[in-house]
Write a protein that holds these residues in place. Structure first.
Motif, mmCIF file in Angstrom:
data_model
loop_
_atom_site.group_PDB
_atom_site.id
_atom_site.type_symbol
_atom_site.label_atom_id
_atom_site.label_comp_id
_atom_site.label_asym_id
_atom_site.label_seq_id
_atom_site.Cartn_x
_atom_site.Cartn_y
_atom_site.Cartn_z
ATOM 1 N N HIS A 76 32.530 34.668 26.278
ATOM 2 C CA HIS A 76 32.256 35.538 27.465
ATOM 3 C C HIS A 76 30.641 35.956 27.354
ATOM 4 N N GLU A 131 32.439 45.716 29.304
ATOM 5 C CA GLU A 131 32.676 44.996 30.636
ATOM 6 C C GLU A 131 32.282 43.384 30.601
ATOM 7 N N GLU A 173 27.351 35.439 29.948
ATOM 8 C CA GLU A 173 26.674 36.683 30.478
ATOM 9 C C GLU A 173 25.354 36.559 30.044
ATOM 10 N N SER A 212 27.323 43.460 34.558
ATOM 11 C CA SER A 212 27.056 44.771 33.834
ATOM 12 C C SER A 212 25.350 45.014 33.805
ATOM 13 N N ARG A 251 34.875 41.027 29.479
ATOM 14 C CA ARG A 251 35.700 40.522 30.423
ATOM 15 C C ARG A 251 37.132 40.512 29.869
ATOM 16 N N SER A 286 30.205 39.784 34.998
ATOM 17 C CA SER A 286 30.681 41.171 34.823
ATOM 18 C C SER A 286 29.524 42.037 35.902
#
Length: 313
Positions: free
Chosen positions: A77, A29, A81, A102, A32, A100
């Motif tokens: 990405h 996740e 995060e 997550s 992405r 995300s």
């Protein structure tokens, strides 16, 4: 004030070990995948333009070039995060903003994103260097990938942390709207000129407008953790003017370049995104959802690709 380089190990230590599948799902996740698919479309847009200009299709090399780009995209990405861990904990996510989600959803430690960033970063270097050594990637392609890597990682992380200094939207628009399709042109044709870059300026401006919209819902969480994005620095009135100005500049530059560097069919196809852009301009800062601006960007990318591939090539 917090900083993207801060790591809160106390949270990591207090978090019990999660099953492996939970960590793997979080890694998936955080990568992405929906954005990677959009990146594939934008890359293909550049390829289609190059073919329309006379380049030959070499699917083998085009596949290798995008495969080399993929770990670079994953690194960007994962870095995002990691840097946005605290703001994502506070954010009320929309389908297009708030990361995300997550780590916040699973309670997994922030260090998972850090390790993923390091692993994918090392993989990026190995893949690109190996591609050049094996003669599968040109020096020009590797250089452009290195530029994308640096600008992408520095969007989130020190020493530049561009998103935290108010210039992240510009950086991201250049990355996704300009450099990625230009990379597609380079992979297909083997060379670049200024003329190869100009046709993607309108799309770059639409990506910038999209970023104004997608960062708007996170303005309060970002401000709370000291992330001084453009939307946390400017007044609502100024942001609305910037949004409208970006839309006008995007379609204005499209019309100005029509018939010279942008074929007429490409212009007409791209204008399919105009209703979404107008909708987004009317709703911007009055609604949390960035959907209209996101839709304008996606429709423009798809229409742009189809026009180059079908009507021009």
């Amino acid at each position: 004030m917090t900083h993207p380089n801060d790591d809160h190990s106390s949270f990591d230590a207090s978090t019990e070990e999660r099953p492996r599948w939970v960590r793997l799902r979080a890694l998936f996740e955080m990568a992405r995948p929906e954005q990677v698919l959009l990146m594939a479309l934008v890359y293909a847009l550049g390829v289609a333009a190059a073919v329309a200009w006379g380049a030959s299709l070499d699917f083998g090399h085009l596949g290798v070039a995008f495969a080399a780009f993929t770990p670079v995209a994953l690194t960007i990405h994962y870095a995002n995060e990691y840097a946005d861990y605290e703001t994502d904990l506070l954010a009320d996510r929309t389908p297009f903003s708030g990361g995300s989600g997550s780590l916040a959803r699973t309670g997994l430690p922030r260090s998972l994103a850090r390790r993923a960033t390091l692993a994918s970063g090392v993989l990026s270097v190995v893949v690109v260097a190996g591609g050049v050594t094996a003669g599968l990637l040109s020096i020009a392609e590797a250089t452009l990938l290195a530029g994308i890597f640096i600008l992408g990682v520095e969007y989130s992380l020190p020493p530049l942390a561009l998103a935290w200094r108010g210039v992240g939207a510009v950086d991201n628009a250049i990355l996704g709207g300009l450099l990625l399709p230009v990379y597609g042109v380079l992979a297909a044709s083997g060379s670049l000129t200024v003329v190869d870059v100009v046709p993607f300026v309108p799309f770059t401006l639409l990506v910038f407008v999209n970023l104004l919209a997608t960062t708007w819902p996170d303005r309060d969480p970002d401000a709370a953790v000291g992330k001084r994005t453009l939307v946390t620095r400017l007044s609502t009135r100024t942001l609305r003017g910037l949004h409208v100005g970006g839309v006008v500049a995007a379609y204005g530059s499209l019309l100005v370049a029509t018939g010279t560097v942008i074929p007429v069919p490409v212009t007409f196809a791209t204008l399919l995104a105009l209703p979404f852009s107008v909708w987004g301009a009317v709703r911007y800062t009055r609604s949390r959802s960035p959907f209209p601006a996101v839709a304008a960007m996606v429709v423009a990318a798809a229409a742009h690709f189809c026009a180059w591939a079908v009507f021009v090539a």
